[in-house]
Design a protein around this motif. Sequence first.
Motif, PDB file in Angstrom:
ATOM      1  N   LEU A 149       0.862  -1.172   0.000  1.00  0.00           N
ATOM      2  CA  LEU A 149       0.000   0.000   0.000  1.00  0.00           C
ATOM      3  C   LEU A 149       0.905   1.230   0.000  1.00  0.00           C
ATOM      4  O   LEU A 149       1.824   1.331   0.818  1.00  0.00           O
ATOM      5  CB  LEU A 149      -0.919  -0.008   1.219  1.00  0.00           C
ATOM      6  CG  LEU A 149      -2.015   1.068   1.292  1.00  0.00           C
ATOM      7  CD1 LEU A 149      -3.200   0.566   2.110  1.00  0.00           C
ATOM      8  CD2 LEU A 149      -1.508   2.363   1.923  1.00  0.00           C
ATOM      9  N   ILE A 150       0.651   2.135  -0.932  1.00  0.00           N
ATOM     10  CA  ILE A 150       1.434   3.358  -1.034  1.00  0.00           C
ATOM     11  C   ILE A 150       0.505   4.548  -0.799  1.00  0.00           C
ATOM     12  O   ILE A 150      -0.586   4.596  -1.365  1.00  0.00           O
ATOM     13  CB  ILE A 150       2.086   3.490  -2.426  1.00  0.00           C
ATOM     14  CG1 ILE A 150       2.828   2.200  -2.814  1.00  0.00           C
ATOM     15  CG2 ILE A 150       3.040   4.674  -2.478  1.00  0.00           C
ATOM     16  CD1 ILE A 150       3.270   2.164  -4.262  1.00  0.00           C
ATOM     17  N   PHE A 151       0.943   5.485   0.032  1.00  0.00           N
ATOM     18  CA  PHE A 151       0.123   6.680   0.222  1.00  0.00           C
ATOM     19  C   PHE A 151       1.007   7.924   0.308  1.00  0.00           C
ATOM     20  O   PHE A 151       2.142   7.883   0.796  1.00  0.00           O
ATOM     21  CB  PHE A 151      -0.791   6.547   1.446  1.00  0.00           C
ATOM     22  CG  PHE A 151      -0.099   6.361   2.768  1.00  0.00           C
ATOM     23  CD1 PHE A 151       0.001   7.408   3.681  1.00  0.00           C
ATOM     24  CD2 PHE A 151       0.428   5.131   3.134  1.00  0.00           C
ATOM     25  CE1 PHE A 151       0.602   7.231   4.913  1.00  0.00           C
ATOM     26  CE2 PHE A 151       1.039   4.950   4.369  1.00  0.00           C
ATOM     27  CZ  PHE A 151       1.127   5.997   5.262  1.00  0.00           C
ATOM     28  N   ASP A 152       0.456   9.021  -0.190  1.00  0.00           N
ATOM     29  CA  ASP A 152       1.196  10.276  -0.250  1.00  0.00           C
ATOM     30  C   ASP A 152       0.215  11.439  -0.174  1.00  0.00           C
ATOM     31  O   ASP A 152      -0.865  11.391  -0.780  1.00  0.00           O
ATOM     32  CB  ASP A 152       2.008  10.344  -1.545  1.00  0.00           C
ATOM     33  CG  ASP A 152       2.962  11.524  -1.576  1.00  0.00           C
ATOM     34  OD1 ASP A 152       3.353  11.997  -0.492  1.00  0.00           O
ATOM     35  OD2 ASP A 152       3.313  11.973  -2.681  1.00  0.00           O
ATOM     36  N   LYS A 153       0.562  12.463   0.585  1.00  0.00           N
ATOM     37  CA  LYS A 153      -0.266  13.657   0.748  1.00  0.00           C
ATOM     38  C   LYS A 153      -1.688  13.310   1.192  1.00  0.00           C
ATOM     39  O   LYS A 153      -2.664  13.912   0.775  1.00  0.00           O
ATOM     40  CB  LYS A 153      -0.299  14.459  -0.543  1.00  0.00           C
ATOM     41  CG  LYS A 153       1.065  14.984  -0.968  1.00  0.00           C
ATOM     42  CD  LYS A 153       1.004  15.739  -2.283  1.00  0.00           C
ATOM     43  CE  LYS A 153       2.389  16.216  -2.695  1.00  0.00           C
ATOM     44  NZ  LYS A 153       2.376  16.917  -3.993  1.00  0.00           N
ATOM     45  N   GLY A 154      -1.792  12.270   2.037  1.00  0.00           N
ATOM     46  CA  GLY A 154      -3.074  11.903   2.618  1.00  0.00           C
ATOM     47  C   GLY A 154      -3.945  10.993   1.780  1.00  0.00           C
ATOM     48  O   GLY A 154      -5.040  10.633   2.205  1.00  0.00           O
ATOM     49  N   LYS A 155      -3.476  10.604   0.594  1.00  0.00           N
ATOM     50  CA  LYS A 155      -4.270   9.763  -0.304  1.00  0.00           C
ATOM     51  C   LYS A 155      -3.535   8.459  -0.634  1.00  0.00           C
ATOM     52  O   LYS A 155      -2.292   8.431  -0.680  1.00  0.00           O
ATOM     53  CB  LYS A 155      -4.568  10.504  -1.608  1.00  0.00           C
ATOM     54  CG  LYS A 155      -5.430  11.745  -1.450  1.00  0.00           C
ATOM     55  CD  LYS A 155      -6.870  11.395  -1.096  1.00  0.00           C
ATOM     56  CE  LYS A 155      -7.741  12.637  -1.022  1.00  0.00           C
ATOM     57  NZ  LYS A 155      -9.160  12.297  -0.677  1.00  0.00           N
ATOM     58  N   ILE A 156      -4.297   7.404  -0.879  1.00  0.00           N
ATOM     59  CA  ILE A 156      -3.720   6.136  -1.324  1.00  0.00           C
ATOM     60  C   ILE A 156      -3.376   6.272  -2.806  1.00  0.00           C
ATOM     61  O   ILE A 156      -4.238   6.566  -3.633  1.00  0.00           O
ATOM     62  CB  ILE A 156      -4.705   4.972  -1.104  1.00  0.00           C
ATOM     63  CG1 ILE A 156      -4.997   4.799   0.389  1.00  0.00           C
ATOM     64  CG2 ILE A 156      -4.143   3.671  -1.691  1.00  0.00           C
ATOM     65  CD1 ILE A 156      -6.079   3.777   0.699  1.00  0.00           C
ATOM     66  N   THR A 157      -2.108   6.064  -3.135  1.00  0.00           N
ATOM     67  CA  THR A 157      -1.663   6.225  -4.523  1.00  0.00           C
ATOM     68  C   THR A 157      -1.361   4.900  -5.203  1.00  0.00           C
ATOM     69  O   THR A 157      -1.141   4.860  -6.423  1.00  0.00           O
ATOM     70  CB  THR A 157      -0.412   7.119  -4.585  1.00  0.00           C
ATOM     71  OG1 THR A 157       0.619   6.553  -3.763  1.00  0.00           O
ATOM     72  CG2 THR A 157      -0.732   8.528  -4.086  1.00  0.00           C
ATOM     73  N   GLY A 158      -1.320   3.827  -4.446  1.00  0.00           N
ATOM     74  CA  GLY A 158      -1.078   2.524  -5.044  1.00  0.00           C
ATOM     75  C   GLY A 158      -1.413   1.416  -4.071  1.00  0.00           C
ATOM     76  O   GLY A 158      -1.224   1.550  -2.858  1.00  0.00           O
ATOM     77  N   ILE A 159      -1.904   0.296  -4.592  1.00  0.00           N
ATOM     78  CA  ILE A 159      -2.246  -0.852  -3.751  1.00  0.00           C
ATOM     79  C   ILE A 159      -2.290  -2.095  -4.633  1.00  0.00           C
ATOM     80  O   ILE A 159      -2.686  -2.030  -5.803  1.00  0.00           O
ATOM     81  CB  ILE A 159      -3.606  -0.640  -3.034  1.00  0.00           C
ATOM     82  CG1 ILE A 159      -3.824  -1.691  -1.958  1.00  0.00           C
ATOM     83  CG2 ILE A 159      -4.766  -0.612  -4.015  1.00  0.00           C
ATOM     84  CD1 ILE A 159      -4.952  -1.360  -0.996  1.00  0.00           C
ATOM     85  N   GLY A 160      -1.826  -3.225  -4.107  1.00  0.00           N
ATOM     86  CA  GLY A 160      -1.842  -4.437  -4.910  1.00  0.00           C
ATOM     87  C   GLY A 160      -1.073  -5.574  -4.260  1.00  0.00           C
ATOM     88  O   GLY A 160      -0.739  -5.537  -3.071  1.00  0.00           O
ATOM     89  N   ASP A 161      -0.772  -6.585  -5.082  1.00  0.00           N
ATOM     90  CA  ASP A 161      -0.081  -7.798  -4.645  1.00  0.00           C
ATOM     91  C   ASP A 161       1.423  -7.562  -4.704  1.00  0.00           C
ATOM     92  O   ASP A 161       1.982  -7.320  -5.779  1.00  0.00           O
ATOM     93  CB  ASP A 161      -0.487  -8.963  -5.546  1.00  0.00           C
ATOM     94  CG  ASP A 161       0.001 -10.305  -5.034  1.00  0.00           C
ATOM     95  OD1 ASP A 161       0.964 -10.329  -4.240  1.00  0.00           O
ATOM     96  OD2 ASP A 161      -0.565 -11.336  -5.442  1.00  0.00           O
TER      97      ASP A 161
END
Length: 438
Positions: free
Chosen positions: A54-66
Amino acid sequence: MNKYFLTLFLTAATAVSGFAQANISPAPAQSKLTYVLGAKLHLGNGTVIENGYLIFDKGKITGIGDATVVRLDMSKGELIQANGKHVYPGFIAPVTNLGLAEFESVKASLDFSEIGNLNPHIRSIIAYNTDSKVPATLRSNGVLMAQVTPQGGTVSGSSSVVQLDAWNWEDAAIKKDDAMHMSWPVTPKIRPGFGNRPPTLTPELLKERTQNSINELDQLFSEAKAYAETAKPAVTNARLAAMKNLFNGGQKLFINVDGQKDIIAAVNFAKKYQITPVIVGGDEAYLAIDFLKQNNVSVVVKQPHALPNVTDDDVNMPYKNAAVLVNAGLNVVISIDGYWQQRNLPFMAGTVAAWGLDPEKALQTITLNTAKVLGIDKTTGSLETGKDATFFISSGDALDMRSNHVEKAFIQGRDINLDNLHKQLDKKFSDKYNAQKQ
């Protein structure tokens, strides 16, 4: 004089208890790109990724996956290694007076109801206390958002959705005035008199009183609808103006009602005014499943840990109710009474999972299903790219009180403080008894 000293004492006690958490300040905004790697991701929409990122930046999720099929460049951000742990979207507590009450025994700290029976103009958000010591205890169990709800009377007023780490109510608000709340008038049961004396109220009189209450509601809603359809009312009416969004789709109507016949009557009442209803309580909603499905009505099931209201019901019906409704195709949300008790909300969902509901669907009853009912599902309620980075990391199953242990939590990307008064008291008295053993 005694009342004066009692009030002074309670005021001082309130102040002292507040100082116990003076060091817990709202977290600052997210400052750097962050990766969470290796955890089991429970997305909140029924999907589970066993080894995810899970990747998040500036308060938002920017990426998610396996994480097993993607190579990530983590040179530019901060890494949180979460192997063997669980990641969940922040839990949402609906229909609660959280932040509107602090001490049950101190009237001055109770701000969740007003005098009068019809109060559509009341707004809970402006009374929400971000300095309350209660929300911190909820965050430690993954409850990161709440629908702050007024109570009392037949029409209680408007609720608002807040996040539980803020300096003031303006910062806390996620969605203001999301719903109007009312209690459907129900004919009470007849109570016998003392000894051999007959009851003071007859069945006919009780039914007449109930019908009069319904007639009052009908008049209020009729006047409010007419007021809403008037471009420039000659006279401003705050009560009627507060109901305008009910008729244009901007607000839903949360109706507290339990009995089968009363549920049907309440939904038909809302349909008469083309208002979107949500049933709160719904003890006998399982007896009206087809009707509720036809009218696309969501149900907020209250207090799964309870005894049935009807003597002839299955004693385990409160545990089963949510599963029966979800498995029949209804959108179901779980809530729990009170404000301190909200910390047990995930374990209510765990109980529902133990009584016939798939665990990931049980998770949805306190995440995405709740977000949909509250109208905030575009920004929160599940772990999806573009949504708020409001989630937490637990070393165990968050729906199981034996293994749940929240290690880190984020609200809109902010790494929040998980300290609370309970933890402080635990440490204080653990230190005391450990010192005595030495």
